[in-house]
Design an enzyme around this catalytic site. Structure first.
Site, short mmCIF file in Angstrom:
data_model
loop_
_atom_site.label_atom_id
_atom_site.label_comp_id
_atom_site.label_asym_id
_atom_site.label_seq_id
_atom_site.Cartn_x
_atom_site.Cartn_y
_atom_site.Cartn_z
N TRP A 192 0.80 -1.21 0.00
CA TRP A 192 0.00 0.00 0.00
C TRP A 192 0.84 1.27 0.00
O TRP A 192 0.31 2.36 -0.15
CB TRP A 192 -0.91 0.01 1.23
CG TRP A 192 -1.95 -1.06 1.23
CD1 TRP A 192 -1.94 -2.24 0.52
CD2 TRP A 192 -3.17 -1.07 1.97
NE1 TRP A 192 -3.06 -2.97 0.79
CE2 TRP A 192 -3.83 -2.29 1.67
CE3 TRP A 192 -3.75 -0.19 2.86
CZ2 TRP A 192 -5.06 -2.63 2.23
CZ3 TRP A 192 -4.98 -0.53 3.43
CH2 TRP A 192 -5.62 -1.74 3.11
N GLY A 207 4.65 6.57 -1.48
CA GLY A 207 5.70 7.55 -1.73
C GLY A 207 6.92 7.02 -2.45
O GLY A 207 7.35 7.56 -3.46
N ARG A 256 6.34 15.01 9.93
CA ARG A 256 4.96 14.55 9.90
C ARG A 256 4.19 14.81 11.19
O ARG A 256 2.98 15.05 11.15
CB ARG A 256 4.92 13.05 9.58
CG ARG A 256 5.06 12.75 8.10
CD ARG A 256 4.87 11.29 7.81
NE ARG A 256 5.00 11.06 6.37
CZ ARG A 256 5.07 9.86 5.82
NH1 ARG A 256 5.03 8.78 6.59
NH2 ARG A 256 5.18 9.72 4.51
N HIS A 259 -0.58 5.43 10.80
CA HIS A 259 0.07 5.08 9.54
C HIS A 259 1.27 4.15 9.72
O HIS A 259 1.49 3.26 8.91
CB HIS A 259 0.51 6.37 8.85
CG HIS A 259 1.17 6.17 7.52
ND1 HIS A 259 0.52 5.60 6.45
CD2 HIS A 259 2.42 6.48 7.08
CE1 HIS A 259 1.33 5.55 5.41
NE2 HIS A 259 2.50 6.07 5.76
N HIS A 304 -0.31 9.75 9.71
CA HIS A 304 -0.13 10.42 8.44
C HIS A 304 -1.12 11.57 8.34
O HIS A 304 -2.31 11.39 8.58
CB HIS A 304 -0.32 9.45 7.28
CG HIS A 304 0.32 9.93 6.01
ND1 HIS A 304 -0.15 11.03 5.31
CD2 HIS A 304 1.39 9.47 5.32
CE1 HIS A 304 0.62 11.22 4.25
NE2 HIS A 304 1.56 10.30 4.23
N ARG A 318 9.48 8.81 12.23
CA ARG A 318 10.13 8.26 11.04
C ARG A 318 10.26 9.28 9.91
O ARG A 318 9.32 9.98 9.57
CB ARG A 318 9.33 7.06 10.54
CG ARG A 318 9.82 6.47 9.23
CD ARG A 318 8.95 5.30 8.82
NE ARG A 318 7.59 5.71 8.50
CZ ARG A 318 7.15 5.99 7.28
NH1 ARG A 318 7.98 5.93 6.24
NH2 ARG A 318 5.89 6.33 7.08
N GLU A 349 10.43 14.72 -0.03
CA GLU A 349 9.33 14.56 0.91
C GLU A 349 9.70 15.23 2.23
O GLU A 349 10.80 15.75 2.40
CB GLU A 349 8.99 13.08 1.10
CG GLU A 349 8.42 12.44 -0.16
CD GLU A 349 7.91 11.03 0.06
OE1 GLU A 349 8.02 10.52 1.19
OE2 GLU A 349 7.41 10.43 -0.90
#
Length: 514
Positions: free
Chosen positions: A46, A49, A284, A343, A231, A378, A115
């Protein structure tokens, strides 16, 4: 119950980490057990990115490590981070040789995106937002063609087997109505994360922390279980308010959209994190809290990609485009409603870069492991990298294991939860153990988990959730993905949470010598 003696590593899980370990364990015979057909119910497939690596001329593995350490808010182990980032280029080249179709520029170089919290563009993608499934598909093909690998695609982990000295010697697997005890020189847990403990999650609902729960029950150290990454841009299928029904798992709007210039705004079009060009590429945890706050105060949160992506959506980000169109929203012309959702689990079973846990014979790789490279928050797209790079190392190490002589054995088993109880548990986790936490909510969650445990004393989801909540209650500070409204400051000294089951809680030998 049937007993099978297997002469090589037993791998539980068929995601990127487990299959990477399986390939690298050759020529040892490998048994891979997964509860569903490969590519199904697997978080790796799934992932949108991509995979992070220092592939550009202006980048180095050292800079990648610096960004990894910075994102982890004081809890990343530098040596492990360097081991990861130093292996990144070779890992991507290995996957490329296996057939992973990474996006390329006209000159043949990898196409790279930037990112959140990366100082360089270093995320190698596939088909815009299809990296996970495409990379995993290449490994599935290789594994199916490997004569040293046997696949059980109907086997669910329900227990571990250890001996009187504490060494893990195998696992209990349930295949339909049958239970099988597999004795093996090494057990590699690649069981994924804990997203299925939450109602709002972007991961397969079946991932409920069974590997972590069983590892703790056999005496393995659990590291930093309170750190759950939320997320910030899970796609909301309704905008009726914070308590409205949501489809779960939620489809994801990849962070790469913000890397290409999409902006987070409220329903009035006002920026959530400021108007700076890089404001939406903050770590994040910060972005997730901004999205959560906008939802809680009624402003709502949307990801506006109409200008940055616009007409290119169907080809540039086909998975996100398809998810939006299924809900009747055209992201070329309309902002995408988003919420923060569970997430990724940064914590988990303490393991080194070779996957070895604190219990002999037991390995952990991928999201169920805590190897020290993610810390409290992370860095984007390091998870697929860790799964492949450290999964390969674990396979090479596990193939050298041999079983010692016969010993009395202990079976430690667990169950799932009835659907009604699982729904209640998920509501507790969403409400009290989410983006923003406090002592009152965490204490309530613990009490209600204890009540569920009293009704279902062997339920592994309750064990996993309790590990998270207890550590979250004990950490009286805010750090990375763990934010305490009653302790909003970050302590000067960063300390890990280390949780080990008391020795006197471990069951005594019940079985004859193996």
């Amino acid at each position: 119950m049937r007993t099978l003696r297997h002469e090589g590593p037993l791998i539980i899980g068929g995601g990127l980490a487990g299959l990477s370990a399986a390939l690298e364990a050759a020529p040892a015979p490998v048994l891979v057990a997964t509860p569903a057909t490969l590519l199904e119910a697997c978080a790796s497939a799934w992932a949108q990115g991509g995979m992070a690596a220092a592939l550009a001329e202006d980048d180095t593995s050292g800079l990648h490590a610096v960004d990894t350490v910075a994102a982890g808010a004081g809890l990343v182990e530098l040596e492990r981070a360097r081991a990861l980032t130093d292996a990144a280029r070779e890992t991507i080249d290995w996957l490329d040789r296996l057939g992973a179709p990474f996006d390329r520029e006209a000159d043949g170089h990898y196409h790279l995106s930037r990112e959140a919290a990366h100082s360089r563009a270093r995320v190698a993608r596939v088909g815009g937002d299809g990296a996970g499934r495409a990379i995993l598909s290449a490994l599935v093909t290789a594994v199916r063609a490997s004569p040293h690998v046997v696949l059980w695609e109907d086997a669910r982990l329900t227990g571990l087997v250890r001996d009187a000295d504490g060494r893990v010697r195998g696992a209990i697997l349930t295949r339909g109505e049958r239970r099988v005890r597999v004795i093996a020189p090494a057990v590699i847990l690649a069981t994924g994360g804990i997203g299925g403990l939450y109602g709002r999650t972007t991961t397969p609902a079946a991932l409920q922390g069974a590997g972590m729960a069983l590892a703790w029950q056999v005496g393995a150290e659990i590291l930093d279980p309170e750190f759950v990454q939320f997320h910030p841009t899970a796609i909301r299928l309704t905008t009726a308010g914070p308590d409205s029904d949501l489809v779960s798992p939620l489809p994801l709007a990849t962070e790469a959209l913000r890397g290409e210039g999409a902006r987070l705004v409220d329903r009035e079009g006002r920026f959530l994190l400021g108007d700076g060009d890089s404001a939406d590429l903050a770590p994040r945890d910060q972005v997730a809290r901004a999205v959560h706050a906008a939802e809680m105060d009624g402003r709502g949160a949307c990801l506006d990609a109409t200008q940055a992506i616009g007409a290119a959506f169907p080809t540039a980000f086909p998975a996100v485009y398809a998810a939006c169109m299924r809900m009747g929203l055209d992201p070329r012309h309309q902002p995408i409603p988003v919420v923060a959702a569970a997430h990724y689990h940064m914590g988990g079973i303490a393991a080194d870069a070779d996957g070895r846990t604190t219990v002999e014979g037991l390995y952990a790789v991928g999201e169920c492991a805590a190897t020290g490279v993610h810390g409290a928050n992370r860095l984007a797209s390091n998870s697929l990298l860790e799964a492949a790079a450290f999964g390969r190392r674990a396979g090479r190490m596990a193939r050298t294991e041999t079983l010692p002589g016969p010993s009395p054995l202990i079976e430690i088993t667990g169950t799932g939860l009835p659907e009604t109880e699982l729904t209640r548990l998920r509501e507790l986790m969403d409400r009290h153990v989410g983006v923003v936490r406090d002592a009152a909510g965490l204490t309530t969650a613990l009490a209600e988990l204890a009540a569920i445990e009293a009704r279902h004393p062997d339920a592994l989801p309750v064990v996993a959730a309790t590990l998270v909540v207890r550590a979250a209650l004990a950490r009286e500070e805010s750090r990375g993905g763990h934010y305490r409204a009653d302790y909003p400051d970050t302590l000067a000294e960063a300390r890990h949470s280390r949780v080990v089951r008391d020795a006197d809680e471990v069951p005594q030998p019940l079985l004859a010598a193996e």
